[in-house]
Design a protein around this motif. Structure first.
Motif, PDB file in Angstrom:
ATOM      1  N   GLY A  34      67.233 -20.964  -6.782  1.00 27.78           N
ATOM      2  CA  GLY A  34      66.012 -20.861  -5.987  1.00 27.78           C
ATOM      3  C   GLY A  34      64.767 -21.178  -6.790  1.00 27.78           C
ATOM      4  N   ALA A  35      64.695 -20.663  -8.039  1.00 28.91           N
ATOM      5  CA  ALA A  35      63.529 -20.944  -8.881  1.00 28.91           C
ATOM      6  C   ALA A  35      63.478 -22.422  -9.265  1.00 28.91           C
ATOM      7  CB  ALA A  35      63.577 -20.072 -10.137  1.00 28.91           C
ATOM      8  N   ALA A  36      64.647 -23.020  -9.528  1.00 22.60           N
ATOM      9  CA  ALA A  36      64.676 -24.452  -9.835  1.00 22.60           C
ATOM     10  C   ALA A  36      64.210 -25.268  -8.636  1.00 22.60           C
ATOM     11  CB  ALA A  36      66.086 -24.868 -10.245  1.00 22.60           C
ATOM     12  N   LEU A  37      64.614 -24.863  -7.438  1.00 18.33           N
ATOM     13  CA  LEU A  37      64.184 -25.571  -6.225  1.00 18.33           C
ATOM     14  C   LEU A  37      62.666 -25.482  -6.060  1.00 18.33           C
ATOM     15  CD1 LEU A  37      64.827 -27.006  -3.556  1.00 18.33           C
ATOM     16  CD2 LEU A  37      65.206 -24.761  -2.536  1.00 18.33           C
ATOM     17  N   LEU A  38      62.085 -24.296  -6.236  1.00 10.60           N
ATOM     18  CA  LEU A  38      60.643 -24.139  -6.111  1.00 10.60           C
ATOM     19  C   LEU A  38      59.900 -24.900  -7.207  1.00 10.60           C
ATOM     20  CD1 LEU A  38      60.477 -20.343  -5.196  1.00 10.60           C
ATOM     21  CD2 LEU A  38      59.962 -22.279  -3.705  1.00 10.60           C
ATOM     22  N   THR A  39      60.481 -24.956  -8.400  1.00 10.54           N
ATOM     23  CA  THR A  39      59.868 -25.722  -9.484  1.00 10.54           C
ATOM     24  C   THR A  39      59.791 -27.202  -9.127  1.00 10.54           C
ATOM     25  OG1 THR A  39      60.631 -24.142 -11.156  1.00 10.54           O
ATOM     26  CG2 THR A  39      60.066 -26.355 -11.915  1.00 10.54           C
ATOM     27  N   LEU A  40      60.899 -27.750  -8.634  1.00  6.69           N
ATOM     28  CA  LEU A  40      60.904 -29.159  -8.258  1.00  6.69           C
ATOM     29  C   LEU A  40      59.977 -29.412  -7.070  1.00  6.69           C
ATOM     30  CD1 LEU A  40      64.669 -30.125  -8.624  1.00  6.69           C
ATOM     31  CD2 LEU A  40      62.780 -30.579 -10.190  1.00  6.69           C
ATOM     32  N   ASN A  62      56.985 -32.081  -7.513  1.00  3.86           N
ATOM     33  CA  ASN A  62      56.990 -33.265  -6.656  1.00  3.86           C
ATOM     34  C   ASN A  62      55.889 -33.246  -5.598  1.00  3.86           C
ATOM     35  OD1 ASN A  62      59.212 -34.280  -7.999  1.00  3.86           O
ATOM     36  ND2 ASN A  62      60.682 -33.415  -6.575  1.00  3.86           N
ATOM     37  N   GLY A  63      55.130 -32.159  -5.528  1.00  2.47           N
ATOM     38  CA  GLY A  63      54.044 -32.084  -4.561  1.00  2.47           C
ATOM     39  C   GLY A  63      54.457 -31.608  -3.187  1.00  2.47           C
ATOM     40  N   HIS A  64      55.747 -31.363  -2.987  1.00  2.00           N
ATOM     41  CA  HIS A  64      56.194 -30.949  -1.656  1.00  2.00           C
ATOM     42  C   HIS A  64      55.853 -29.487  -1.362  1.00  2.00           C
ATOM     43  CE1 HIS A  64      59.164 -34.403  -2.281  1.00  2.00           C
ATOM     44  NE2 HIS A  64      58.313 -34.787  -1.359  1.00  2.00           N
ATOM     45  N   ALA A  65      55.728 -28.661  -2.376  1.00  2.00           N
ATOM     46  CA  ALA A  65      55.309 -27.276  -2.144  1.00  2.00           C
ATOM     47  C   ALA A  65      53.881 -27.252  -1.624  1.00  2.00           C
ATOM     48  CB  ALA A  65      55.433 -26.469  -3.434  1.00  2.00           C
ATOM     49  N   ALA A  66      53.009 -28.062  -2.228  1.00  2.00           N
ATOM     50  CA  ALA A  66      51.629 -28.145  -1.750  1.00  2.00           C
ATOM     51  C   ALA A  66      51.566 -28.721  -0.347  1.00  2.00           C
ATOM     52  CB  ALA A  66      50.807 -29.000  -2.708  1.00  2.00           C
ATOM     53  N   GLN A  67      52.471 -29.629  -0.031  1.00  2.00           N
ATOM     54  CA  GLN A  67      52.445 -30.285   1.268  1.00  2.00           C
ATOM     55  C   GLN A  67      52.980 -29.397   2.383  1.00  2.00           C
ATOM     56  OE1 GLN A  67      54.630 -33.947   1.303  1.00  2.00           O
ATOM     57  NE2 GLN A  67      53.872 -34.561   3.327  1.00  2.00           N
ATOM     58  N   SER A 122      53.898 -21.138 -12.556  1.00  2.82           N
ATOM     59  CA  SER A 122      54.537 -19.866 -12.183  1.00  2.82           C
ATOM     60  C   SER A 122      56.029 -20.036 -11.933  1.00  2.82           C
ATOM     61  CB  SER A 122      53.868 -19.283 -10.939  1.00  2.82           C
ATOM     62  OG  SER A 122      52.490 -19.051 -11.172  1.00  2.82           O
ATOM     63  N   PHE A 123      56.401 -21.034 -11.146  1.00  2.00           N
ATOM     64  CA  PHE A 123      57.813 -21.198 -10.804  1.00  2.00           C
ATOM     65  C   PHE A 123      58.661 -21.654 -11.991  1.00  2.00           C
ATOM     66  CE2 PHE A 123      56.065 -21.751  -6.373  1.00  2.00           C
ATOM     67  CZ  PHE A 123      56.413 -20.464  -5.994  1.00  2.00           C
ATOM     68  N   PRO A 124      58.159 -22.527 -12.869  1.00  2.00           N
ATOM     69  CA  PRO A 124      58.955 -22.802 -14.079  1.00  2.00           C
ATOM     70  C   PRO A 124      59.208 -21.554 -14.911  1.00  2.00           C
ATOM     71  CG  PRO A 124      57.310 -24.510 -13.774  1.00  2.00           C
ATOM     72  CD  PRO A 124      57.016 -23.445 -12.764  1.00  2.00           C
ATOM     73  N   ALA A 125      58.216 -20.658 -14.987  1.00  2.00           N
ATOM     74  CA  ALA A 125      58.430 -19.410 -15.729  1.00  2.00           C
ATOM     75  C   ALA A 125      59.504 -18.558 -15.066  1.00  2.00           C
ATOM     76  CB  ALA A 125      57.118 -18.632 -15.820  1.00  2.00           C
ATOM     77  N   LEU A 126      59.499 -18.487 -13.738  1.00  2.00           N
ATOM     78  CA  LEU A 126      60.549 -17.750 -13.034  1.00  2.00           C
ATOM     79  C   LEU A 126      61.915 -18.386 -13.268  1.00  2.00           C
ATOM     80  CD1 LEU A 126      58.879 -16.942  -9.595  1.00  2.00           C
ATOM     81  CD2 LEU A 126      59.424 -15.348 -11.442  1.00  2.00           C
TER      82      LEU A 126
END
Length: 600
Positions: free
Chosen positions: A240-246, A250-255, A271-275
């Motif tokens: 899950g953390a790897a998915l949020l990091t990517l 990739n800008g898809h979290a912001a989108q 934050s997500f890379p640290a998680l």
């Protein structure tokens, strides 16, 4: 093992050298500006499937204070501060970078897109295009992490700006770029339709990676619900953390996740890379079982997790530059440490560690490639865009195999424990001398056998003339006789019947669904004759006989205790009258038997 150590040391030295050389002058600035020079040659827009690379064709100007205005950088007095480096351009730190691009389209009504390669630039503003007479053809376009996603002109993940060039001529475009972390900022010129096709390919690749990580996440959840093992919980957290990091990179979290929250858009990059690093350390501890097998290694993994949590706190507090640097260092050193720990545990004989070793090499290589690009050692754009996705996908695939190996390892251990428990249970219910069922085993077996429909019989056998054998020839001869009689009883009984030795010279035959009385009489008589047959021990032909009492369920009782008591009464009567066999139904109970059975 030596190769692994040498490899890790070499990578660390190379990374340290690269980091030092990249940061000697603060942000990675282009070469010093040359003396005043004329405006650089214009770029002719050309269509291509990969866009038009502009490396070596973009002039840059450093603005350490961040206070320069567009008019100031366009003034003739600033001409000497512009330079046109040939290497990829990078932005980072507090310095603001101005870019200047001159375009010379050959056709009228051209619509072109100027795309920056990173999604993590903090603040970007495009000015222009400006015609040859200096007039602006469009208002400024501003975007970046500090603005909502809707500020991006085309709604794309990467920062992309529209350039409308109405007719052939010379046009100038200015970009003002600021980034908190070291980022590649050399733009690429695209025709709109070409970029659309390239984005389709990239989105297909991203979708495959996202789908795989989501599948790993739900598989881990299902395994955790089935086994309740924290190992699978950590694997799910890592996926899950790897998915949020990517999604963030990739800008898809912001989108899609927080398009209206600039704070989350900016802080999610650290934050997500640290998680992910925290979850990776937790998964390593659970998978390698370092808490029990290697406390020293476990302390290292705990330290990595604590450092990653510290980086997370820095990022959430707004210290994104420090948090990003900490994430890079923890990711690089942590991957090397995990690979080394897995190699050492594999050498100690923990075979699942080899899978983890292979899984840890993939993100190590991808992180190293990304850092080398960010630090200016490598110029391969593909690695910047896709290395982390490829590394995480490969890691997840390998670690899913590692989980399978771990599950098989646990299953083998459980199977061994089950077999050992079965052996112990069998030993607890088996007579060690004869191999027959003992008193405890008889109680356990009878509980289910006597509940079956039909008649059942308990045949109690007590040996006669056995004591003289022990007294004259010793206990070794007595044991031999008991073992031989046990084998005879076992050979001449049905498989569903139970032959047991209660102790001393007493045996029991529990007959399930016994035949009618005439056939049962014949069966018991054969058993008596079987026990009367001589036993050859060394040069002796030993003979014993047996007094036999028989009780039948349900007439003489329905439980083992009552049936044994009735059979004991009958056996006592047979012994008194020396007729060998007696049934409980035929035995008078005027006197208590001396050997009344008492079951536990």
């Amino acid at each position: 093992m030596r190769l692994v150590l040498l490899w890790a040391a070499g990578v660390l030295l190379a990374s340290a050298w690269a980091a030092g050389s990249a940061r000697e002058g603060g942000a990675l600035a282009p070469p010093a500006a040359a003396p005043e020079q004329p405006m650089q040659a214009g770029v002719v827009p050309v269509r291509g499937p990969g866009g038009l690379a502009l490396q070596g064709q973009v002039a840059v100007l450093a603005d350490p204070t961040g206070l320069l205005t567009l008019d100031e950088v366009r003034a003739a007095s600033a001409a000497a501060r512009w330079s046109t480096p040939n290497q990829p351009l990078r932005a980072g730190g507090p310095t603001v970078w101005w870019q200047r691009l001159v375009l010379q389209p050959q056709q009228a009504h051209g619509r072109w897109l100027l795309a920056l390669p990173s999604t993590a630039l903090r603040d970007v503003t495009l000015f222009g295009p400006f015609a040859a007479d200096g007039s602006a053809l469009a208002p400024p376009q501003a975007s970046g992490l500090i603005r909502p996603f809707a500020s991006r002109p085309l709604g794309l993940e990467r920062l992309t700006f529209v350039l409308d060039l109405p007719e052939p001529g010379t046009y100038t475009v200015y970009l003002r770029v600021q980034s908190s972390i070291v980022q590649h900022m050399t733009p690429t010129l695209w025709h709109a339709s070409d970029l659309h096709l390239a984005r389709q390919h990239q989105r297909l690749f991203d979708g495959v990676v996202y789908g795989a990580l989501v599948a790993f996440l739900f598989a881990a959840l299902a395994l955790w619900l089935s086994f309740r093992d924290t190992l699978f919980a950590w694997f799910g957290a890592m996926s899950g953390a790897a998915l949020l990091t990517l999604l963030s990179f990739n800008g898809h979290a912001a989108q899609y996740l927080w398009p209206h929250s600039p704070w989350w858009i900016e802080h999610s990059y650290v934050s997500f890379p640290a998680l992910w690093l925290v979850a990776s350390a937790g998964f390593a501890r659970a998978f390698l079982n370092t808490r029990q097998t290697a406390p020293a290694f476990d302390a290292v993994l705990l330290l990595l997790a604590v450092l990653a949590l510290g980086s997370l706190c820095l990022g959430l507090a707004g210290w994104t530059v420090w948090a990003h640097g900490a994430n890079e260092l923890i990711a690089l050193l942590g991957s090397a440490a995990l690979a080394l720990i897995a190699a050492l545990l594999w050498r100690r004989g923990f075979t699942p560690a080899r899978w983890y070793l292979l899984g840890s090499l993939a993100p190590f290589a991808s992180v190293a490639a990304l850092l080398l690009f960010n630090w200016g050692v490598s110029d391969w754009l593909f690695m910047q865009h896709n290395s982390l996705e490829l590394g995480l996908l490969l890691q997840s695939l390998v670690l899913s195999g590692a989980l399978s190996a771990r599950i098989r390892h646990v299953q083998r251990q459980n199977a061994l424990l089950a077999r050992r428990a079965d052996r112990l249970a069998t030993a607890a219910s088996t007579d060690s001398l004869t191999g027959l069922t003992n008193r405890r085993g008889l109680v356990e077996v009878s509980a289910s056998l006597l509940r079956r429909p039909g008649q059942h019989a308990v045949v109690l056998l007590d040996l006669d003339r056995f004591k003289p054998i022990n007294d004259q020839l010793g206990h070794e001869a007595g044991d031999f006789v008991l073992a031989e009689l046990g084998r005879r009883l076992q050979r001449h009984s049905r498989t569903r019947d139970v032959v047991a030795r209660l102790g001393g010279d007493e045996f029991v035959l529990l007959i399930g669904q016994c035949p009618a009385r005439p056939e049962l009489d014949a069966l018991v008589e054969r058993l008596r004759e079987l026990l009367d047959a001589p036993i050859h021990y060394r040069e002796h032909a030993l003979r014993v006989s047996a007094s036999i009492g028989v009780a039948i369920s349900p007439d003489d009782g329905v439980e083992l205790q009552s049936l044994l008591r009735a059979a004991d009464w009958a056996m006592y009567g047979a012994k008194q009258q020396r007729n060998g066999v007696r049934f409980a139904a035929d035995a008078p109970r005027t006197e208590p038997p001396t050997g009344l059975m008492q079951m536990p």
